[in-house]
Design an enzyme around this catalytic site. Structure first.
Site, PDB file in Angstrom:
ATOM      1  N   ASP A 196       0.854  -1.190   0.000  1.00  0.00           N
ATOM      2  CA  ASP A 196       0.000   0.000   0.000  1.00  0.00           C
ATOM      3  C   ASP A 196       0.888   1.237   0.000  1.00  0.00           C
ATOM      4  O   ASP A 196       2.006   1.214   0.525  1.00  0.00           O
ATOM      5  CB  ASP A 196      -0.906   0.022   1.240  1.00  0.00           C
ATOM      6  CG  ASP A 196      -2.012  -1.016   1.190  1.00  0.00           C
ATOM      7  OD1 ASP A 196      -2.505  -1.309   0.087  1.00  0.00           O
ATOM      8  OD2 ASP A 196      -2.405  -1.516   2.256  1.00  0.00           O
ATOM      9  N   ASP A 201      -6.974  -1.520  -4.578  1.00  0.00           N
ATOM     10  CA  ASP A 201      -8.019  -1.167  -3.609  1.00  0.00           C
ATOM     11  C   ASP A 201      -8.940  -0.099  -4.173  1.00  0.00           C
ATOM     12  O   ASP A 201     -10.159  -0.146  -3.981  1.00  0.00           O
ATOM     13  CB  ASP A 201      -7.396  -0.641  -2.311  1.00  0.00           C
ATOM     14  CG  ASP A 201      -6.559  -1.669  -1.580  1.00  0.00           C
ATOM     15  OD1 ASP A 201      -6.825  -2.877  -1.737  1.00  0.00           O
ATOM     16  OD2 ASP A 201      -5.634  -1.257  -0.857  1.00  0.00           O
TER      17      ASP A 201
END
Length: 172
Positions: free
Chosen positions: A123, A141
């Protein structure tokens, strides 16, 4: 458009999502140190390299590696089956639904590749206001979130044709 052309476009959306996701993660891993943060818009957005062993928002992050591998493997298979079922029930001219599913699928595959390769998800998109941070996320995401948003909105606003009552013939 014929069925094969439609599937080609949807496959390109999914594949493009996976490629953009994976390339952005490679760039972050090669150019940043783990936990390094580069402010892009002060007090709002930074690129922050983190690794998330858990699910969305860090859920299950403290669970054992073997449990996470089995759990995420099974939930991925379930989600892919559910996406396939929804996709094949959509009308052929339902582009909003189909593109939403293609984005969700591309995002799911992007994160699944991370889990298989690294045992965790990379991330790096970090939004915040002052000290309040939204959990960091990635391109996959974002594709999943946008796809789910538009799919839910589409289903909520979709006007179904009312079923016509059968007309009974009267014998004369």
């Amino acid at each position: 458009m014929n069925g094969s052309g439609r599937y080609l476009i949807l496959a390109l959306v999914s594949i493009s999502t996976v490629v953009l996701d994976q390339l952005s993660k490679v760039q972050i891993m090669q150019s940043m140190r783990l936990h390094e943060s580069i402010p892009i818009i002060p007090e709002f957005f930074s690129l922050t390299y983190i690794r998330n062993p858990g699910a969305a928002f860090g859920l299950l992050a403290s669970s054992g590696h073997a449990f996470r591998l089995v759990f995420f493997g099974l939930t991925s298979l379930f989600a892919l089956g559910l996406l396939g079922m929804i996709f094949f029930r959509l009308r052929e001219d339902d582009w909003v639904g189909q593109l939403s599913i293609a984005g969700i699928l591309g995002g799911a595959v992007g994160n699944l590749l991370d889990r298989v390769r690294f045992g965790e998800v990379i991330d790096f998109l970090d939004f915040y206001i002052n000290g309040y941070h939204w959990p960091a996320f990635n391109v996959a995401d974002a594709a999943i979130s946008v796809g789910v948003f538009f799919l839910v909105l589409h289903f909520a606003l979709d006007k179904k044709e009312p079923h016509a009552e059968p007309v009974l013939q009267q014998d004369r």
